[in-house]
Write a protein that holds these residues in place. Sequence first.
Motif, PDB file in Angstrom:
ATOM      1  N   SER A  57      18.815  30.006  64.609  1.00  0.00           N
ATOM      2  CA  SER A  57      20.226  30.146  64.258  1.00  0.00           C
ATOM      3  C   SER A  57      20.977  30.740  65.434  1.00  0.00           C
ATOM      4  N   LYS A  58      22.203  30.267  65.641  1.00  0.00           N
ATOM      5  CA  LYS A  58      23.029  30.848  66.691  1.00  0.00           C
ATOM      6  C   LYS A  58      23.581  32.201  66.247  1.00  0.00           C
ATOM      7  N   ALA A  59      23.575  32.433  64.947  1.00  0.00           N
ATOM      8  CA  ALA A  59      24.096  33.683  64.410  1.00  0.00           C
ATOM      9  C   ALA A  59      22.968  34.500  63.803  1.00  0.00           C
ATOM     10  N   GLY A  60      23.241  35.748  63.587  1.00  0.00           N
ATOM     11  CA  GLY A  60      22.272  36.608  62.915  1.00  0.00           C
ATOM     12  C   GLY A  60      22.663  36.800  61.466  1.00  0.00           C
ATOM     13  N   SER A  61      21.799  37.452  60.720  1.00  0.00           N
ATOM     14  CA  SER A  61      22.075  37.821  59.341  1.00  0.00           C
ATOM     15  C   SER A  61      21.829  39.309  59.199  1.00  0.00           C
ATOM     16  N   SER A  62      22.707  39.982  58.525  1.00  0.00           N
ATOM     17  CA  SER A  62      22.579  41.419  58.319  1.00  0.00           C
ATOM     18  C   SER A  62      22.483  41.680  56.834  1.00  0.00           C
ATOM     19  N   TRP A  63      21.638  42.621  56.480  1.00  0.00           N
ATOM     20  CA  TRP A  63      21.373  42.905  55.083  1.00  0.00           C
ATOM     21  C   TRP A  63      21.446  44.409  54.954  1.00  0.00           C
ATOM     22  N   GLU A  64      22.419  44.938  54.227  1.00  0.00           N
ATOM     23  CA  GLU A  64      22.642  46.369  54.181  1.00  0.00           C
ATOM     24  C   GLU A  64      22.605  46.885  52.755  1.00  0.00           C
ATOM     25  N   PHE A  65      21.864  47.978  52.547  1.00  0.00           N
ATOM     26  CA  PHE A  65      21.772  48.627  51.251  1.00  0.00           C
ATOM     27  C   PHE A  65      22.303  50.029  51.403  1.00  0.00           C
ATOM     28  N   TRP A  66      23.369  50.332  50.717  1.00  0.00           N
ATOM     29  CA  TRP A  66      24.023  51.625  50.842  1.00  0.00           C
ATOM     30  C   TRP A  66      23.657  52.487  49.654  1.00  0.00           C
ATOM     31  N   LEU A  67      23.349  53.742  49.916  1.00  0.00           N
ATOM     32  CA  LEU A  67      23.077  54.683  48.851  1.00  0.00           C
ATOM     33  C   LEU A  67      24.317  54.913  48.023  1.00  0.00           C
ATOM     34  N   THR A  68      25.456  55.032  48.663  1.00  0.00           N
ATOM     35  CA  THR A  68      26.692  55.318  47.944  1.00  0.00           C
ATOM     36  C   THR A  68      27.728  54.260  48.236  1.00  0.00           C
ATOM     37  N   CYS A  85      28.073  36.708  62.389  1.00  0.00           N
ATOM     38  CA  CYS A  85      26.984  37.263  61.585  1.00  0.00           C
ATOM     39  C   CYS A  85      27.272  37.059  60.097  1.00  0.00           C
ATOM     40  N   LEU A  86      26.265  36.660  59.360  1.00  0.00           N
ATOM     41  CA  LEU A  86      26.356  36.571  57.909  1.00  0.00           C
ATOM     42  C   LEU A  86      25.819  37.885  57.358  1.00  0.00           C
ATOM     43  N   MET A  87      26.654  38.627  56.623  1.00  0.00           N
ATOM     44  CA  MET A  87      26.244  39.948  56.144  1.00  0.00           C
ATOM     45  C   MET A  87      26.173  39.987  54.630  1.00  0.00           C
ATOM     46  N   PHE A  88      25.086  40.531  54.105  1.00  0.00           N
ATOM     47  CA  PHE A  88      24.921  40.776  52.676  1.00  0.00           C
ATOM     48  C   PHE A  88      24.977  42.286  52.492  1.00  0.00           C
ATOM     49  N   GLU A  89      25.835  42.776  51.620  1.00  0.00           N
ATOM     50  CA  GLU A  89      25.972  44.213  51.406  1.00  0.00           C
ATOM     51  C   GLU A  89      25.773  44.519  49.935  1.00  0.00           C
ATOM     52  N   CYS A  90      24.943  45.506  49.655  1.00  0.00           N
ATOM     53  CA  CYS A  90      24.677  45.914  48.277  1.00  0.00           C
ATOM     54  C   CYS A  90      24.630  47.432  48.203  1.00  0.00           C
ATOM     55  N   HIS A  91      25.252  48.003  47.205  1.00  0.00           N
ATOM     56  CA  HIS A  91      25.098  49.446  47.023  1.00  0.00           C
ATOM     57  C   HIS A  91      24.013  49.675  45.979  1.00  0.00           C
ATOM     58  N   THR A  92      23.294  50.777  46.114  1.00  0.00           N
ATOM     59  CA  THR A  92      22.175  51.033  45.211  1.00  0.00           C
ATOM     60  C   THR A  92      22.378  52.269  44.347  1.00  0.00           C
ATOM     61  N   ASP A  93      23.556  52.847  44.401  1.00  0.00           N
ATOM     62  CA  ASP A  93      23.818  53.997  43.539  1.00  0.00           C
ATOM     63  C   ASP A  93      24.264  53.512  42.164  1.00  0.00           C
ATOM     64  N   VAL A  94      24.395  54.416  41.240  1.00  0.00           N
ATOM     65  CA  VAL A  94      24.896  54.089  39.907  1.00  0.00           C
ATOM     66  C   VAL A  94      26.027  55.058  39.564  1.00  0.00           C
ATOM     67  N   LYS A 131      22.207  44.906  40.507  1.00  0.00           N
ATOM     68  CA  LYS A 131      20.846  44.374  40.663  1.00  0.00           C
ATOM     69  C   LYS A 131      20.830  42.882  40.989  1.00  0.00           C
ATOM     70  N   GLY A 132      21.720  42.101  40.410  1.00  0.00           N
ATOM     71  CA  GLY A 132      21.729  40.657  40.625  1.00  0.00           C
ATOM     72  C   GLY A 132      22.039  40.284  42.061  1.00  0.00           C
ATOM     73  N   ASN A 133      23.102  40.873  42.632  1.00  0.00           N
ATOM     74  CA  ASN A 133      23.441  40.517  44.007  1.00  0.00           C
ATOM     75  C   ASN A 133      22.436  41.092  44.996  1.00  0.00           C
ATOM     76  N   LEU A 134      21.777  42.179  44.646  1.00  0.00           N
ATOM     77  CA  LEU A 134      20.723  42.735  45.494  1.00  0.00           C
ATOM     78  C   LEU A 134      19.548  41.750  45.571  1.00  0.00           C
ATOM     79  N   ALA A 135      19.099  41.252  44.424  1.00  0.00           N
ATOM     80  CA  ALA A 135      18.003  40.280  44.386  1.00  0.00           C
ATOM     81  C   ALA A 135      18.401  38.984  45.110  1.00  0.00           C
ATOM     82  N   ALA A 136      19.636  38.532  44.907  1.00  0.00           N
ATOM     83  CA  ALA A 136      20.105  37.306  45.560  1.00  0.00           C
ATOM     84  C   ALA A 136      20.139  37.466  47.081  1.00  0.00           C
TER      85      ALA A 136
END
Length: 104
Positions: free
Chosen positions: A90-101, A29-38, A70-75
């Motif tokens: 695709s033989k694999a999945g993609s996961s996209w996760e946005f964490w509050l903290t 799995c290709l995973m994109f992880e971004c946190h959205t807190d400040v 913000k940049g990696n979230l948009a990307a």
Amino acid sequence: MGLDVVVEEVEPGSPNVIAVLQGEGDGPCLMFECHTDVVTEGDALEWKYGPFEGRWVGNRIYGRGACDTKGNLAAAIKAVQAISQTGTPSKAGSSWEFWLTRKG
């Protein structure tokens, strides 16, 4: 984009969002992880501009959370969109996760 989305409420009004673009196999799995807190504002008196103003000065924005992740979230959004629009299975999945903290 054809995503399976799960929203996990961390606390009232504060969700973590997990979105998965399913593949057609059991590949990695290709995973994109971004946190959205400040970060906290700390002592507001130490700020040149108020932390909650979001003030434009020249070609910059000053304020709490004006840059952070913000940049990696948009990307990540554009990458998952591009993958989903190829129409190529695709033989694999993609996961996209946005964490509050941040995880620590």
